[in-house]
Each structure stands twice: as C-alpha cells, then as structure tokens.
Design an enzyme around this catalytic site. Structure first.
Site, PDB file in Angstrom:
ATOM      1  N   ASP A  11       0.859  -1.189   0.000  1.00 48.93           N
ATOM      2  CA  ASP A  11       0.000   0.000   0.000  1.00 48.93           C
ATOM      3  C   ASP A  11       0.893   1.235   0.000  1.00 48.93           C
ATOM      4  O   ASP A  11       1.460   1.598   1.031  1.00 48.93           O
ATOM      5  CB  ASP A  11      -0.902   0.023   1.248  1.00 48.93           C
ATOM      6  CG  ASP A  11      -1.993  -1.047   1.186  1.00 48.93           C
ATOM      7  OD1 ASP A  11      -1.822  -2.034   0.441  1.00 48.93           O
ATOM      8  OD2 ASP A  11      -3.012  -0.894   1.880  1.00 48.93           O
ATOM      9  N   LYS A  47      -6.891   3.472  -3.091  1.00 46.02           N
ATOM     10  CA  LYS A  47      -7.310   3.410  -1.688  1.00 46.02           C
ATOM     11  C   LYS A  47      -7.538   4.827  -1.201  1.00 46.02           C
ATOM     12  O   LYS A  47      -6.804   5.746  -1.580  1.00 46.02           O
ATOM     13  CB  LYS A  47      -6.205   2.694  -0.907  1.00 46.02           C
ATOM     14  CG  LYS A  47      -6.381   2.633   0.591  1.00 46.02           C
ATOM     15  CD  LYS A  47      -5.284   1.743   1.214  1.00 46.02           C
ATOM     16  CE  LYS A  47      -5.210   1.927   2.722  1.00 46.02           C
ATOM     17  NZ  LYS A  47      -4.098   1.170   3.333  1.00 46.02           N
ATOM     18  N   LYS A  75     -10.268   0.323  -2.326  1.00 50.57           N
ATOM     19  CA  LYS A  75     -10.121   0.023  -0.907  1.00 50.57           C
ATOM     20  C   LYS A  75     -10.374   1.266  -0.068  1.00 50.57           C
ATOM     21  O   LYS A  75      -9.548   2.163  -0.019  1.00 50.57           O
ATOM     22  CB  LYS A  75      -8.708  -0.509  -0.620  1.00 50.57           C
ATOM     23  CG  LYS A  75      -8.443  -0.734   0.878  1.00 50.57           C
ATOM     24  CD  LYS A  75      -7.078  -1.353   1.132  1.00 50.57           C
ATOM     25  CE  LYS A  75      -6.794  -1.408   2.643  1.00 50.57           C
ATOM     26  NZ  LYS A  75      -5.433  -1.897   2.928  1.00 50.57           N
TER      27      LYS A  75
END
Lengths: 797, 318
Positions: free
Chosen positions: B155, B218, B254
């Site tokens: 991430d 995300k 996400k």
C-alpha cells in the site's frame, strides 16, 4: 418470493443479491380496517358512507384489493357544496393568524401520523413522503399568517374545486389544496383513483388540526367527469385541475359555458428534455437520468439529449449502470403492447437499444430501455408510450440543444447538466419551460413558482405568484356570472357572414370614411377586401366603415407578432419602458384627434372624451414605469443552492376588447401586455372600433417594432374563433358574450390557451371593471395575467 | 479473474476534462445510504462477504511480534468456527483478505502465517507512510525491502505535494517506479483524499494512479483528518468505472480509515454493487481497510445465529 426464503447463506454469499424488500403496511391496514376497507366521502368534517352508491375498488402493486371508494352522485355533490359554502364562511371569517395556526397544527398532526400517511400512500401507489407534506403545510401556514399584510386588497374566491386525474400525485394535488385553504377559500377535492384514500386520510388529519367542518370536503368518483359535475354547482367559484393532459382537456370541454374559470396544471405525462452538455459531470448526469426515467411512477416523460462529443461516453456509462437493473411494472396490462410497438417502430427506424435484459414475453413488465438514435420525428418521442422507455437524441451545439429541448408542445420542465455556469443560465433562460433544474432533476418545493409553458399549463403553482389563482382583487366585480351552458354548434361559431357594404351613391362630401386596420406595422384593408359598417352612438345611420377582418388577417398578424416578440422580450425592461413612454407621448400629440374619435363614436362630450384620452396617457406612462417593477426573485428553497424565479412573457396574446371606455380600456390592456414583453393581436370593440382605429396613427409614429401590436376589426365572433384556432396564440383576454366565453373554454383546451374571460352582458348591468380609476390590485391582476413564471434551481454543495 | 492492470501512458487531456459536481455526488451518497440494508440470512451472507474483503490492519508505533501474531491468527479464523458451522460456511474458506502492517513487521507477519499453514497475503504500507514526505530514494527502497521480506501487497501513499500542485507527470513517474519495484506484489495506491482539496482532484489523482498501473486505489491512510467517506468513494469508483470503460482493465477499490461498524460495511458493499456491479464485490477488487470492524461484524453474525447480542469477551480478540 417463496423460493427466496430457502436461500442459504452460502447461496447469497456467492450471488451477493439483495434480500427481499419488506415494508410494513400494518398501520395503513389498521386505518383501512377501521373503515372496513370501504371508504366513503368526506363531507362536513366527517367520513360518511352513503348507501346505494356504485363503488370503485383500488388494487395495490401486487393486484391485491386495498379498499373501495364511493362514486358520488348529484345528492352528494349538493350536500358537499352546501357544506363547503358554510365552511367558507367559517374559515374565511377567521383571522389570518387563526388560519395559520390550523395549518401549523396540521404540521404536527401529519408528523404524528407520518407512518400511517406514508403507508397509505405506499399501499395506494401514490407515493408521497410525509416530509414533503409537512413542508407544504409549513410553507402555506406562513402565507396564511401574512396574507393580509403582504397581499393587500385581495380576497379569497369562495369555494374552490381541486380536481385531479387518476395518475396525479398526492403532492401535486396538495400543492393546490393547501394554498387554496391558506388564502381563506374552502375546498372541494375531487381526487383521482390512487390519491383518494390518502386525500380522505389527510382530510381527517385536517379536522384533527382544527379546520372548521366544511372547509375541506373530499368527493370521490369514477373519473374526472365528477369534477365537471361539481363545477356545475353555482356555488363553485373556481376549478383548478392537476393531472394528465387528456382528462384536463375533457374537464375544460365539460365545464365550458358554466361561467366558472378553470385552470389546468397538466403536469402528468409531459415530455421534458434532459440535456447533458459536454461540460457536464457525466457520471452524475447518467445517474440522474437513470433515477428519473425508470421510476415506476413517473409524472414526466424524459427525453435524453446528449452533446455529440460525449455521446459515446454517456452511452457506455448507461450500458454499465443499467446492467443490473430489473424489469419495471407497467401501469396496466394493456400498456405492454403499446411499449412493444413503440420499441419495434423505433428499431425499424434504426434505433439501437440499451436494455439490461430482454423484454419478458408476457406480463405487465418491461426492462428499462434506452432508445439510442431516435429523432424528434420518431413516434416514441412524439407520442411516448407509458413505461420505462428513454429516447436518446444527440445535438451538436448549445443552441441546438435549446432548439431540440423547445421543439415540443410541452413546456413543463427541463433538466440541464453542465459545470459551466454561463451556459447553464443561458440555457435556463432560453428554454420555454416552467421549471429548469440545473445538475439535478424533479426538485419540487412550494416556494418555487412555476407555470407550465405552452401546452403544460394555464396557471402558476407555488410561490407567492401561485397564490393569486385563489384570490381576486377586493375591488373587482364578482368574476364570471354563472350560466348553464347553452347548446352551441362549436363548428359554426363565428361563421356568420356580416352584411356586405355596397356603394349607395351618397354625397361625396359627407361620405363616411373607410378606415384601415393595422397588421405587421402597416395599415391595410382586410384580406377579403370587404368592410363593415360602424354605426354612430344612436345605432342608425353610418358613421364610418372599418375592415371586416377574418382568419387570414389574424394569421398575418400572428405571423408578424411572433417574429418580433422574442426580441422584444429580450430587450431590457428600461428599453421597453422608453418605447411605452414614447407611445404615451405620441398619444399626447394626437390628443385632439383621439378625443374627437371618442366623441363621434360613443357620444360623450368633447370634454369627457378628452378626459379619457388624458387618463389613457397617464395609464400608458404608468405601464412604462412598471416595466422594470415586475421582476423575479431568489426564492428561499430549504436546501443548499440558488433558486431564481423569473417572470416571462406569454408570447402572443389575443385581446378581444371591451365596449366600455374603448380607448382607455384598450391602452390599459395593451400597455400591460407589451410592458411584460408580449406581442398582441387586438380586436377592438365591434360596437366602438373608431378610437382603436384612430390609435393606429399613434402606433405608426411610435418606435414599437413593427408587428408587436396589431389591430384587426370586424365581427367579434368571427375574430374570436380565428384567435382561438391559432396555436401560436398562448392567451386570450376576452370581453364579450356568454356564448363567446363558452366557445373559447371549449375550443382552447387543445392546444391549451390561458383564458381571461369577461361577460359583457353582465358587465352592462353592474358596470364591470372600473377603467378610469382602477384600484392598484386591479392593475396588478392585469400584469400578473400577462406573465408566466419560470423557476431555475441550481443546487450547490 | 482478469489480468492485472498494466497501466497506460499518461493521458493529460483526459485528466484535464474531468468534471465533478459536488452536490450531485453528495446526493448520490445520501441515496446510497438510504438503500435498505440486508436482513436475516442476507445480512449474515453480506457480512461474511465483508469479512473476506477486510485487510485486517495494525499500524501503530507499538506494534510488536506478539500483537502481529494475534492479528494474523484472527485473520485466518475471523469468525468463530461454531458460528460458521451453524451457517454451513465453516468449510468455505472464510478468512480476511489480508493482514496489513508496517514494513518492519512484514517479516513477523509472514512468519506467523507460515507457522499457521496459511497462504494469507501480507500487505505492507510503504513509501513514507502516512505523509509520504521522505526522499524518493528511501520511499522506493521501502517498497523493495517490504517485497523482499515477503509482502505480496504494497500500500503506497502518493506524494500530495505533486497532486495539489497539479504535477501529474511527476506523480505518474513516481507511482510507475513504485509499481516496478513491487514486481509481482500487488500495488494499492493511497490517495489521502482528506488532503486533496476537491473532488475533481480526487478524480484526477485516481486516474493518474490507475494509468501508472495501480491494482487498487485506496482512500486514505487512516491518519488524515478526513478518511473514507461515501461521497469521496463515489468519486473514486466512478474514476475506476471511467478507466474500465476506456481500457477494459478492472482496478480495485479500498476504503480505509474510520470504518468500524457492520452497518457501515454493508453500506460500502451496497455502494460497490450500485456503482460498479457484482464484480467489485470480491476481495480481488474490493478491500476494506479496518481493524475494529471485524469485531462488530462477528457480533452481528453471532446475533444472526443465536438471536442474542454477544459481549465482546465472548468472541476471540484480535
């Protein structure tokens, strides 16, 4: 449904489907049970159930029976209206504050019974959120409170009948009922099939809130013809209708000649453009159109217009977003065939479909369907069938978008999507519709005034502007006298030929003058070339000859008028004011000629005639000054955003002028119409045409654009028929016979015209309108009749 | 399952044409939140789906091998076995989607999972998480280290300075290089939407991240003032849809930060279903970044099975 309960967690885990939606209707059922599923009429504060009446049953979405309603008969109507007369007395005698208190109590009563209201609405398939009803009640409670302070010298009409078609929503119905009550009228509601039970329930809640018995009555029937039967009662002062166009037209025809004014808000089924510009947030626009177009109960028939440069982007998003959608239930089984035919026709013309699934072969269901590549000429655009169909057309430029959006007999609303503020406002102003929703759709709030343009309405609902349909100036004579319709051959009305004028070899020195009429800025003879005799005041002999105008003359005048009217409306109000001032000045210059004409025509003394000219000059100056005083505003919508309300000209207005005070009454009406941006075709009094014909000289020297004002003389009935049968004319103001009123009410129901009718026979008796010293509210009434309102809603975060 | 998003050349014209109408997005978000939520077995199934989409996360300064170990074991058995069994879901491989830790804890997590015989992916935040305000070289090195330690999902956070000043090319280049450094590890790009100013910027940053080859985008690190909100999610998933329509590649989404209740998880699933369709309801395209959500979801499942509300101590802690 039976199979779905056996679904295991794992099945659902795999498919990720939504569960069955279960909404309880227990409270609504309890209310219906209390009335044994058989609802009656609401008369004099009580739900009564007369025996030996036909009933009509109402089914829910699954076809199950909900309840039955009674079909009212003559006795019920008489009883109801007499209760309403008493109700009006009790209600209108209360103070503004007391009326406001009742409406405010309604707010809390609806709040307490919100569950029951929403369930009954749901069950009857007339969805309406209690919060929107609360908003209506709150808004109109405040108007009830301040009526006398802010709307001075206006008075309620009396008993108002609010009629709705079967497909009218409860909100649209209440958007008429509440302002009528707030202004102090009593109301007889004639709801449609699905709104009947909620309307009866609301009537009960009104009583709980303390409304005097009789101030609100509800009559149910088998169809909209009950509305006409109610209108026939001479105690009814005004009929207003909400619903589909067809039933509205029927109501107009059925009530023609009763002497009761009827106004329509045919909002159901109107075709409205949903315009997506390339500068739009396409995703939001596509979500918006899907939400708007494929609802089960939709009042508006949307047509999607997309700018060519983003057509592919919009189509691909539509395909993706519609992918998971399910079939939508059609209003009735018979509609399936209509939808099938429309889709097949479109496909034969090369349209492609966007559908989430194929149409089921049977059952009253259809998948949401976008018809890509249709044109304004396609049947599915021109006469859209019910059901979840959305025609899609593309346009090239901003101006073409407006042209496409305006090319429709309807003028209800439009949704415009762009992030460009200038473009949004330009488009909003150019669209000929009552409501424009920028980057949104179907937003309704009672503070937004809107008049359906073109075929979409003859009155304004919402805002302060919408209150005037339920009021009349205190000083005005009682409105139309009540009549019973006469049997009239509508096809023959105005066909009678007038007496031919033949040379009689009279002395050239004293030979009566041949006057000319005024069409498209030029004085001219009538198209037919024939003339009519103008009689002197006594009635015998020949004073002069005037043209005997007819259908062709009206056609020429309207053509000239519609050519200049748009640019006249776009002129700044101050420029219009200047032109009107110059007209007043021109009249001043011809003062002597005008006075002589009035004297010769009406037999007044020169002094009195001069006084009428004097008053006319003042009146024109008055309208000149008012050009920029009638302006819109920014209504306070209780949501984040900016709203605009804009007064707009009607377009071309036909004036059939009164006999009374021929010059003064003419300039009063002429001044108001053109001050507000309209063009006019005037038919001077058949009895006293000379002042108007002399006024042509004044018009010729003025700087009004050629064609803005037209004067056609001749047989009143013949010219009335000619005006009534020209679709460009949006409104007719008529002073004349009862038959003329009846003819207009009957004929102007399709296409729809806004009518303002005055019956001469009756005016002679009670003096009619006071043209010399009208009360300010009378002048206000005149200009309010000369405009229609548009609201623009621009939501912001 | 389709192939990974390979990315594409930076298309600045596309980015310049982005338009977002804030109020319309807010309305849409309200509309989705008003959607009726699932009940009974539908609720249980949807919650289990949510559980399988969770990136079970611990990102704290005091993380040590012992709490990371607990987290990993909870991720492998997120819902009590007897509860799953009563729904006949015990043998359907219900685990969370991954565990998510700081780069220094990747090795611990990999070890714990291996010991538990689990192939659950380990995700690591990287590139100067959460602020991204460290030199590019060290940010790149962080990615490489995490991958070398066994993280299969990375991430990354974007450089907000570049996004706010509209330096899309520079941002594109950075992300592109991170993607190369990731190798086979899937890359989730954190936009830190709370710091991007406008919805239009969020949309643009989403497009740039996808063009640079992100497998997921995300919302936030969980450390900004504003985290995953529904309106901003709508903007991002619309960018995903837009990218899919143009390129045919499906990029995952996400949301992370502040998602604590089972009810919120259901709204998130509804949002994905409504905006992108059923494909985006699977862990390979949808993840929920959360730590305390799992406990509430498990409680609701307990309630579905037993008809009673559980005390927290009745369910195993993470």
């Amino acid at each position: 449904m039976a199979g779905s309960t056996t679904k295991t967690v794992h099945d659902i885990f795999q498919s990720m489907e939504y569960g069955p939606s279960t909404s309880s209707t227990a409270t609504a059922q309890a209310w219906l049970d209390h009335h044994s599923q058989a609802l009656g009429l609401f008369i004099d504060g009580k739900l009564v159930r007369p025996t030996e009446r036909q009933t009509r049953s109402l089914a829910d979405a699954n076809g199950g029976s909900v309840c039955s309603t009674v079909c009212a008969v003559e006795d019920d109507i008489a009883q109801c209206v007499s209760s309403a007369v008493g109700g009006f007395k009790a209600w209108s005698e209360l103070s503004c504050h007391q009326r406001a208190k009742v409406l405010l109590r309604l707010v809390s009563v609806v709040g307490q019974h919100g569950q029951c209201v929403s369930e009954v609405c749901e069950l009857c398939q007339a969805p309406c959120s209690p919060s929107s009803l609360v908003r209506l009640a709150q808004y109109y409670a405040s108007w009830a409170q301040v009526r006398d302070a802010l709307i001075t010298d206006w008075t309620p009409l009396g008993v108002v009948a609010v009629v709705a078609s079967d497909d009218c929503s409860l909100y649209s119905l209440m958007l008429k009922v509440l302002p009528a009550l707030a202004m102090g009228n009593s109301v007889v509601v004639v709801p449609g099939r699905s709104t009947a039970p909620p309307a009866l329930l609301l009537a009960q809640l009104f009583m709980e809130a303390g409304l005097p018995a009789g101030a609100l009555n509800v009559l149910t029937g088998s169809d909209v013809s009950l509305g006409a039967k109610v209108a026939q009662n001479h105690s009814i002062s005004y009929v207003t209708y909400s619903g589909n166009k067809q039933d509205g037209g029927m109501l107009c025809k059925a009530t023609a000649g009763m002497g009761v004014p009827v106004s329509l808000s045919p909002s159901v089924g109107a075709t409205c453009p949903f315009i997506i510009f390339e500068s739009a947030d396409l995703d939001s626009a596509v979500d918006g159109v899907i939400e708007a177009a494929f609802k089960k109960k939709k009042e508006i028939q949307w047509v999607l217009c997309v700018q060519e440069s983003v057509l592919d982007a919009v189509v691909s998003r539509l395909k993706l977003c519609m992918a998971g959608m399910k079939c939508v239930a059609l209003p009735s089984d018979g509609d399936k065939a209509l939808v099938d035919t429309a889709v097949q026709e479109a496909q034969q013309q090369g349209a492609t479909l966007i559908q989430p699934c194929a149409a089921p072969s049977s059952g009253a269901q259809y998948p949401p369907t976008v018809l890509c590549g249709v044109a304004p000429s396609s049947p599915c655009v021109a006469t859209p069938p019910p059901g979840p169909l959305l025609p899609l057309m593309s346009f090239r430029s901003n101006t073409e978008a407006v042209a496409l959006g305006n090319h429709s007999p309807h003028g209800q609303a439009a949704s415009v999507w762009t992030e460009d503020l200038t473009l949004a406002l330009e488009t909003a102003k150019s669209l000929s519709v009552g409501s424009v929703w920028v980057n949104s759709h179907s937003v309704s709030d009672p503070c937004l005034p809107a008049s359906g343009h073109k075929d979409s309405g003859t009155c304004t609902d919402g805002g302060q502007e919408g209150l005037y349909q339920f009021l009349r100036p205190s000083s005005s004579p009682a409105p139309l006298p009540r009549f019973s319709p006469v049997s009239l051959d509508y096809a023959k009305f105005g066909n009678a030929a007038s007496a031919a004028v033949v040379p009689d070899g009279s002395d050239p020195a004293s030979a009566p003058k041949f006057y000319q009429q005024f069409v498209g800025g030029k004085s001219c003879k009538s198209e037919s070339g024939s003339s009519m005799t103008v009689r002197p005041p006594g009635g015998s002999g020949v004073l002069a000859y005037c043209p005997d105008g007819g259908r062709k003359d009206v056609r020429n005048a309207v053509e000239a008028a519609i050519k200049v009217q748009p640019s006249w409306m776009r002129k700044s109000p101050s420029a219009r004011a200047q032109s009107l001032s110059s007209l007043a000045k021109g009249l001043e210059a011809k003062r002597r000629d005008m006075a002589v004409a009035i004297m010769a025509q009406t037999g007044l003394s020169l002094e009195e005639a001069d006084k009428e000219v004097e008053l006319s000059i003042v009146r024109l100056s008055d309208w000149a000054a008012r050009c920029d005083k009638a302006h819109g505003g920014a209504p306070p919508v209780p949501e984040s955003g900016s709203a605009l309300s804009l007064p707009e000209a009607l377009g071309v207005v036909g004036l059939v002028l009164p006999d009374n005070r021929p010059l003064l009454s003419m300039v009063t009406l002429l001044g108001a119409t053109i001050a507000m941006g309209n063009a006019v075709v005037m038919v001077p009094s058949q009895k006293y045409p000379l002042p108007a014909l002399t006024f042509i000289q004044v018009l010729q020297t003025s700087d009004l654009p050629a064609g803005l004002v037209n004067i056609i003389t001749g047989s009143r009935d013949q010219l009335t028929a000619a005006l009534a049968n020209h679709s460009v004319i949006k409104a007719i103001w008529y002073w004349g016979s009862a038959e003329g009123c009846q003819y207009l009410q009957y004929t102007c129901s399709s296409p729809l015209k806004t009518l303002w009718l005055h019956c001469h026979e009756e005016e002679g008796k009670n003096g009619g309108m006071d043209w010399s010293h009208p009360h300010p509210s009378l002048l206000e009434e005149i200009w309010r009749n000369a405009v229609q309102w548009k609201s623009v809603w621009i939501p912001t975060a | 399952m389709s192939a990974r998003n390979p990315g594409m050349k930076l298309d600045l014209e596309w980015i310049s044409k982005v338009r977002v109408n804030t109020q319309a997005v807010l309305k849409r978000a309200q509309h989705i939140q008003k959607h009726k939520l699932a009940k009974k077995q539908w609720q249980a199934a949807w919650l289990l789906k949510a559980v399988t989409c969770i990136d079970l996360t611990t990102l704290a300064g005091d993380d040590t091998p012992s709490n990371v170990h607990r987290l990993c074991l909870k991720a492998v058995q997120p819902v009590r076995h007897d509860l799953l069994k009563s729904m006949n879901m015990h043998n359907k491989g219900v685990t969370t989607a991954a565990v998510c830790v700081y780069p220094s804890r990747v090795a611990d997590a990999v070890r714990s999972l291996k010991a538990a015989n689990s192939s659950l992916p380990v995700a690591s935040v990287a590139t100067g998480f959460p602020a991204g305000q460290t030199p590019f070289k060290t940010r790149l090195e962080e990615v490489r280290t995490a991958v070398a330690d066994g993280a299969t999902e990375i991430d990354i956070v974007i450089n907000r300075t570049l996004a706010l000043t509209g330096q899309w090319e520079a941002m594109y280049d950075e992300i592109r290089q991170f993607r190369e450094a990731c190798g086979d590890a899937h890359m989730k790009t954190i936009l830190a939407i709370g710091e991007l100013g406008t919805f239009a910027n969020v949309y643009k940053a989403s497009l740039v991240a996808m063009m640079a080859g992100s497998d997921f985008i995300k919302t936030s690190t969980g450390k900004e003032a504003v985290n995953a909100t529904y309106p901003v999610a709508i903007v991002m998933v619309r960018a995903i849809r837009d990218y899919f329509l143009r390129t045919g590649h499906k990029v995952g989404f996400k949301p992370a930060g502040g998602i604590r209740t089972a009810k919120e998880a259901l709204v998130w699933l509804t949002l994905m279903k409504e905006e992108l369709g059923d494909d985006w309801l699977q862990p390979y395209l949808f993840r929920l970044g959360a730590s305390s959500l799992l406990a509430d979801a498990e409680r609701q499942i307990y309630h579905h099975v037993t008809g009673r509300y559980a005390a927290y101590h009745e369910l195993p802690m993470a």
